[in-house]
Design an enzyme around this catalytic site. Sequence first.
Site, mmCIF file in Angstrom:
data_model
loop_
_atom_site.group_PDB
_atom_site.id
_atom_site.type_symbol
_atom_site.label_atom_id
_atom_site.label_comp_id
_atom_site.label_asym_id
_atom_site.label_seq_id
_atom_site.Cartn_x
_atom_site.Cartn_y
_atom_site.Cartn_z
ATOM 1 N N ARG A 34 -0.079 0.527 -1.591
ATOM 2 C CA ARG A 34 0.713 1.717 -1.899
ATOM 3 C C ARG A 34 -0.185 2.932 -2.131
ATOM 4 O O ARG A 34 0.151 4.051 -1.728
ATOM 5 C CB ARG A 34 1.603 1.440 -3.122
ATOM 6 N N HIS A 54 6.434 -3.748 2.474
ATOM 7 C CA HIS A 54 7.145 -4.127 1.249
ATOM 8 C C HIS A 54 7.190 -5.645 1.063
ATOM 9 O O HIS A 54 7.684 -6.111 0.032
ATOM 10 C CB HIS A 54 8.560 -3.520 1.239
ATOM 11 N N TRP A 72 10.375 -7.710 -3.080
ATOM 12 C CA TRP A 72 11.173 -7.812 -1.853
ATOM 13 C C TRP A 72 11.144 -9.233 -1.280
ATOM 14 O O TRP A 72 12.011 -9.600 -0.489
ATOM 15 C CB TRP A 72 10.645 -6.862 -0.789
ATOM 16 N N HIS A 132 0.301 6.238 -0.033
ATOM 17 C CA HIS A 132 0.668 7.515 -0.651
ATOM 18 C C HIS A 132 -0.445 8.555 -0.514
ATOM 19 O O HIS A 132 -0.166 9.753 -0.433
ATOM 20 C CB HIS A 132 1.054 7.328 -2.117
#
Length: 354
Positions: A107, A235, A251, A111
Site C-alpha cells: 500500500r 487486495h 479480503w 500510495h
Amino acid sequence: MTAATLRAAAPRTGSYAKYLVFGGAATVAATAFYFNNNNNKVPQPQKPLKNLLPFLGGSAAKIVNTAEPEQGKTQQDFQQVYNDIAKKIEANGDYDGGKGPYGMLVRLAWHASGTYNQYNGQGGSYGGGMIYAPESSDPENAGLVMAKDFLSEIQYKYPWISRGDLWTLGGVAAIQEASGPKIKWRPGRVNYVDATKIVKNGNLPDATRDASYVRNLFKRLNMSDQETVALIGAHALGSCHEKYSGFDGPWTHSPDVFTNQFYTELLGKWYPKVVQYSGRHQFEDEATHSLMMLPTDMSLKEDEGFRKYVKLYAEDEQLFFKDFAAAFAKLLEGGINFGNAPVWTFKTLEEQHL
Ligand code: HEM
Ligand SMILES: *[C@@H]1O[C@H](CO)[C@@H](O)[C@H](O)[C@H]1NC(C)=O
C-alpha cells in the site's frame, strides 16, 4: 545546465505544471489544462491558465521527472537493500494479527505512486513526497506512517537510497516475498527537499465510490480497465483497519500470500454490512462472515467492462500474475523518464537460500 539544475531553478506558482525537463533540455508544450483535484473529484480539464503563465508566454507544460540513479550503485547494492527489507518482513510475520507487513508495504508503494496525473505529469513516486504535508496527512494515507517507519531502519543503513526508490522497492519485495510474481524495477527517483512539488490531496481513490469513478481515476493514472482490475487484485494482501480508513477486515483468507483469491472471493456471495463504530458501508462474505469487500471492489464485478477481467483472473492465476507484474511496475514508474536504463529484477531470499 543539468536536468537537476533546471528542476531546481524552475519557478512554481500553484498546483499546475509549467515546465518540461526532458533529457536536459527545457521544452514547452503547446497546450495545457488546469486540474482541480479537491475533494476526491476526478480532475476535469478546465480552461488554460493563459494569464497566469507569463513565464511560458501563456502555455503550461507537462512535468517530466528524469531518473538519476544513485551514483556508483549497482544492481547488487540494491539486491542488498531488497534482502534487508525481505529479512525484516520475514522477522515480522506476526505483525497485524499474523498478516505480516506485506499489505502495508504494498500500500505504501501504491500510495506513493498513486498521486500521478498523466495529464500534467505531477505526482507519482519520484520525489518521495509523502513525508511532506499535505500528502503525509492525506486521510487516504492514514496508517502508512507504520510502513514508512518499518523502512526507516533500512533508510538509516543505506542513506544513499532515495525515499521513492526505497518505498517502491519495499512494495516489490513484499509482493515477491509473498510468493507473488517478479516485478521489474529501476532506480533513479530523487528526493524532494521541500514541499513545493507536493500536489493537493484528492488523487488517491475514495473507496465509497462507483465503477465510473474508479475508471476515471485510473485513467488519470494512465491505466486501462484491464490494468485497473489487475492492480486492485493486490487486495489479496493485508486488510482494512477501522482505525485508519473506517473499513474493517481482510479480503482473503491468506493475507500474507499473493494469490488471485481477491477475484475468486469477489465472485462469491456478499451482503452489505455497516462497520460498527465508523458507520462505514462495506460488504461481508456469506460463506464465512470473515472477509470484506469495499464498495469500489464490488463495482469491479458490477461493471461490464471490469467484470470480464475479474472472471479471467479468477480462472487463471498465471495470467493475473503476468498482468499484475506489468501493471504494478508501470504504476511505480508513472511520470518518470528512465531513458534506456536497464530493467532489473531481484532474487527472493528463497532463491538465494538466505
Ligand atoms: C479503487 C481503488 C482502491 C481503493 C478505493 C482502495 C482502498 C483501500 C482501503 C480503504 C484500504 C484499507 C486501509 C486501512 O484501513 O488500513 C486499502 C488497503 C490496501 N490496499 Fe487498496 N485501494 C485501491 C486500490 C489498490 C491498489 C491499486 C493496490 C495495489 C496495487 C492496493 C493495495 C492495498 C493493500 C495491499 C492494502 C492493505 C494494507 C494493509 O494491510 O495495511 N489498493 N485499500
Ligand atoms: C501511458 O502508458 C503507456 C503504456 O501503457 C506508455 O507508453 C505511455 O508513455 C504512458 N503515458 C503517460 C503520459 O504516462
